[in-house]
Scaffold this motif. Sequence first.
Motif, mmCIF file in Angstrom:
data_model
loop_
_atom_site.group_PDB
_atom_site.id
_atom_site.type_symbol
_atom_site.label_atom_id
_atom_site.label_comp_id
_atom_site.label_asym_id
_atom_site.label_seq_id
_atom_site.Cartn_x
_atom_site.Cartn_y
_atom_site.Cartn_z
ATOM 1 N N GLY A 112 0.786 -1.233 0.000
ATOM 2 C CA GLY A 112 0.000 0.000 0.000
ATOM 3 C C GLY A 112 0.811 1.274 0.000
ATOM 4 N N ALA A 113 2.128 1.167 -0.229
ATOM 5 C CA ALA A 113 2.988 2.365 -0.195
ATOM 6 C C ALA A 113 2.874 3.207 -1.459
ATOM 7 N N GLY A 114 2.320 2.624 -2.537
ATOM 8 C CA GLY A 114 2.157 3.375 -3.777
ATOM 9 C C GLY A 114 3.064 2.951 -4.907
ATOM 10 N N LYS A 115 3.549 1.709 -4.877
ATOM 11 C CA LYS A 115 4.479 1.236 -5.910
ATOM 12 C C LYS A 115 3.808 1.189 -7.288
ATOM 13 N N THR A 116 2.683 0.483 -7.363
ATOM 14 C CA THR A 116 2.016 0.333 -8.657
ATOM 15 C C THR A 116 1.458 1.658 -9.151
ATOM 16 N N THR A 117 0.881 2.453 -8.262
ATOM 17 C CA THR A 117 0.359 3.762 -8.667
ATOM 18 C C THR A 117 1.486 4.652 -9.182
ATOM 19 N N SER A 118 2.651 4.555 -8.561
ATOM 20 C CA SER A 118 3.806 5.329 -9.045
ATOM 21 C C SER A 118 4.206 4.892 -10.447
ATOM 22 N N MET A 119 4.101 3.587 -10.717
ATOM 23 C CA MET A 119 4.415 3.098 -12.064
ATOM 24 C C MET A 119 3.383 3.600 -13.082
ATOM 25 N N LYS A 120 2.132 3.679 -12.656
ATOM 26 C CA LYS A 120 1.108 4.233 -13.548
ATOM 27 C C LYS A 120 1.407 5.698 -13.848
ATOM 28 N N HIS A 121 1.793 6.426 -12.820
ATOM 29 C CA HIS A 121 2.161 7.839 -13.005
ATOM 30 C C HIS A 121 3.360 7.953 -13.936
ATOM 31 N N LEU A 122 4.332 7.079 -13.769
ATOM 32 C CA LEU A 122 5.532 7.092 -14.602
ATOM 33 C C LEU A 122 5.173 6.838 -16.067
ATOM 34 N N CYS A 123 4.291 5.883 -16.296
ATOM 35 C CA CYS A 123 3.839 5.607 -17.668
ATOM 36 C C CYS A 123 3.156 6.834 -18.265
ATOM 37 N N HIS A 124 2.332 7.482 -17.471
ATOM 38 C CA HIS A 124 1.616 8.670 -17.951
ATOM 39 C C HIS A 124 2.605 9.761 -18.359
ATOM 40 N N LEU A 125 3.644 9.954 -17.572
ATOM 41 C CA LEU A 125 4.663 10.958 -17.910
ATOM 42 C C LEU A 125 5.373 10.599 -19.211
ATOM 43 N N LEU A 126 5.749 9.352 -19.365
ATOM 44 C CA LEU A 126 6.488 8.929 -20.552
ATOM 45 C C LEU A 126 5.622 8.982 -21.810
ATOM 46 N N LEU A 127 4.319 8.747 -21.647
ATOM 47 C CA LEU A 127 3.417 8.745 -22.803
ATOM 48 C C LEU A 127 3.021 10.156 -23.237
ATOM 49 N N TYR A 128 2.959 11.100 -22.267
ATOM 50 C CA TYR A 128 2.385 12.408 -22.580
ATOM 51 C C TYR A 128 3.330 13.592 -22.365
ATOM 52 N N ASP A 129 4.483 13.370 -21.760
ATOM 53 C CA ASP A 129 5.407 14.470 -21.492
ATOM 54 C C ASP A 129 6.762 14.148 -22.127
ATOM 55 N N GLU A 130 6.991 14.689 -23.308
ATOM 56 C CA GLU A 130 8.222 14.390 -24.054
ATOM 57 C C GLU A 130 9.474 14.883 -23.339
ATOM 58 N N LYS A 131 9.318 15.886 -22.487
ATOM 59 C CA LYS A 131 10.475 16.467 -21.810
ATOM 60 C C LYS A 131 10.884 15.674 -20.565
ATOM 61 N N PHE A 132 10.018 14.785 -20.087
ATOM 62 C CA PHE A 132 10.306 14.087 -18.828
ATOM 63 C C PHE A 132 11.591 13.275 -18.918
ATOM 64 N N HIS A 133 11.736 12.465 -19.961
ATOM 65 C CA HIS A 133 12.964 11.690 -20.162
ATOM 66 C C HIS A 133 13.160 11.529 -21.665
ATOM 67 N N PRO A 134 13.837 12.498 -22.304
ATOM 68 C CA PRO A 134 13.958 12.508 -23.770
ATOM 69 C C PRO A 134 14.582 11.251 -24.356
ATOM 70 N N ASN A 135 15.409 10.550 -23.573
ATOM 71 C CA ASN A 135 16.092 9.365 -24.107
ATOM 72 C C ASN A 135 15.212 8.123 -24.121
ATOM 73 N N ILE A 136 14.073 8.171 -23.423
ATOM 74 C CA ILE A 136 13.154 7.028 -23.399
ATOM 75 C C ILE A 136 11.972 7.330 -24.309
ATOM 76 N N LYS A 137 11.773 6.480 -25.308
ATOM 77 C CA LYS A 137 10.715 6.725 -26.291
ATOM 78 C C LYS A 137 9.339 6.325 -25.769
ATOM 79 N N PHE A 138 9.253 5.212 -25.042
ATOM 80 C CA PHE A 138 7.960 4.760 -24.524
ATOM 81 C C PHE A 138 8.191 3.659 -23.482
ATOM 82 N N PRO A 139 7.172 3.366 -22.660
ATOM 83 C CA PRO A 139 7.299 2.303 -21.655
ATOM 84 C C PRO A 139 6.686 0.980 -22.136
ATOM 85 N N ILE A 140 7.218 -0.089 -21.636
ATOM 86 C CA ILE A 140 6.599 -1.421 -21.776
ATOM 87 C C ILE A 140 6.327 -1.919 -20.361
ATOM 88 N N VAL A 141 5.115 -2.354 -20.101
ATOM 89 C CA VAL A 141 4.730 -2.803 -18.764
ATOM 90 C C VAL A 141 4.520 -4.315 -18.766
#
Length: 610
Positions: A112-141
């Motif tokens: 319940g610490a927020g591990k999976t929710t943090s991964m969902k947030h991370l995916c959202h950043l990678l999918l919709y925010d190009e500036k978050f990590h320019p070297n990563i094109k997309f996530p695979i879950v």
Amino acid sequence: MIEGYLVEKSLDLLLSETWRLLKKYNLTMPTNKNDLEEAINYHLRDVKNWSSEVSIKDQQQSKLTKDVYINLDLYIYPKRIRISQDERIDIIPFKNIFENANNNIILLGQPGAGKTTSMKHLCHLLLYDEKFHPNIKFPIVIRLREFNTLSSKKYFTNENSGPIFERLFEVFGFKIFQNKKSTQEISNISLRIVKEKIVIDTLNKLGILIILDGYDEIIYKNMKSIFIDEIRLLCEQLENSYFVLTSRSGDFHYSIDRSVVYEIAPLHETQMYNFALKWLGNKSKAENLIKEIQNSPFADTAIRPLNLAHLCAIYERIGKIPDKPKTVYKKIINLLLEEWDEQRSVKRNSSYANFETDRKFEFLSNLSFMLTTSLNRSVFSSADLIKVYKKIHKDFGLEADEMKQVVNELETHTGLFIQAGFEFYEFSHKSLQEYLTAEYIVKLPTLLSNSTMLSRLPNELAIAITISSNPSMYFTELIFGRFCNIKFHDDFIKIFVNRLILEKPDFNMNRDVVIATLTLYSIYLGMQINDPDKSMQLSFFIFDPLTKEFEKFLEMIFRTNTKEIIFELYDVIDSLKTSENRIINILELKKNVSASTFPVRLYSRDIFMN
């Protein structure tokens, strides 16, 4: 979803090199660039849907991840490797998790610490925010618990390269076949090598973040060792792609080269408020909820996002948190013991896998009681645990030499009990330790009689009264049968009364409970005065700091009882003045009332009686 000139060129180069590799092994691949793009886009649609919402049982409806996620803090190394309680661990915000870009990440956290929710947030950043990590094109879950199903057995056959690599091979849409013109069949080992090389080349060409969510949710030990071997191989071979592996803290004890381990830190007060504000969408409601939580005895449980989310969901539905703290204790413990895994369809194996939820609860209650009464603290050494475990393991059919395994499973499966440093452990929430201890106490066949033990349990006894089937009777028996015969330290009654006020027991109609309350007040007042000869001519100034607390407590008693009981049984024979010039009445039991039932003399404030 995947687009852009660089990606197009990478796919062309990748396919060209893959076909050359396959030719060496007399293999063929019908997959073209369009097939590759289609397969990846299909997976990204799944990632987009999975990461867009969070849902728990108490919610009216799902919440958008972007609307409720707050930035968590991370310990830069796990708490369990601390040498002492005084060791302070530096923290970084989750948003800076990729500052050390050369490392893969292992993200630990309690249930319940927020591990999976943090991964969902991370995916959202990678999918919709190009500036978050320019070297990563997309996530695979890859959700690791999916490998527990019967249909996943195909990933563990000899001809396959291992579950992670095989799943990545599928995500990319690769299909390879033996060349029809070939006279020699390729070996399973060669086929695995080919698949692994194709996957690694694809990852390094495209620049991908692989999210491996829920290592702790893998049921079988032999499967876990296979995953660790694959993770080590990824660490060795990845150059332009990275992975993040999540796991409950108690279930991951490996050292992996080219990776960094973080652990999610508990919420602090500002994060709790921001969480409530985002969830409820109203500043006034958020402030009121946090105030209610902070004024409750279970405030320490809200430092965990899952617990706070359930409190927010309940508040959203009914406009308040439950009136009775015991409701929240039961909810959170049931949540951590069983309900959360049920909601996510996770079945865990353990040494006590045959235990029903009630039996797990009994074991934790027994453990809590033994540790609390024998050590009187919430942090315990390995030696402390071994000593207590030896006393109770036979009662639960557990092996004598499995203490460390059982404690590890308690941390992994429930998060109620955690390793807080090297060779020392603690309950994750003090209030739940108190509640579990109270559950053990209230189920004993008789009241505790050991005075030393009782003097250590003001909070636990207050909770025991509240959760008993008859709070009035339990309280009365405790006061007349135990408290009258024990000399407590100065703070005991202060803690005991304040906790009773917070716990809000449902006192029923019972004349004895009124007299028991005045008896408790008289015991307390006796600690404040110097009356060696018990004479009626007392010459002192009485200091009475708990007046308001006893007033509140008596209000609870008088909701179902009348003050006339006092006058039916006692006469006012004298009075004293306090240092605040308030009147304290001295009461004496009437001649026609049996002295074996009630105390002969009591103290009572005027306000208690009028």
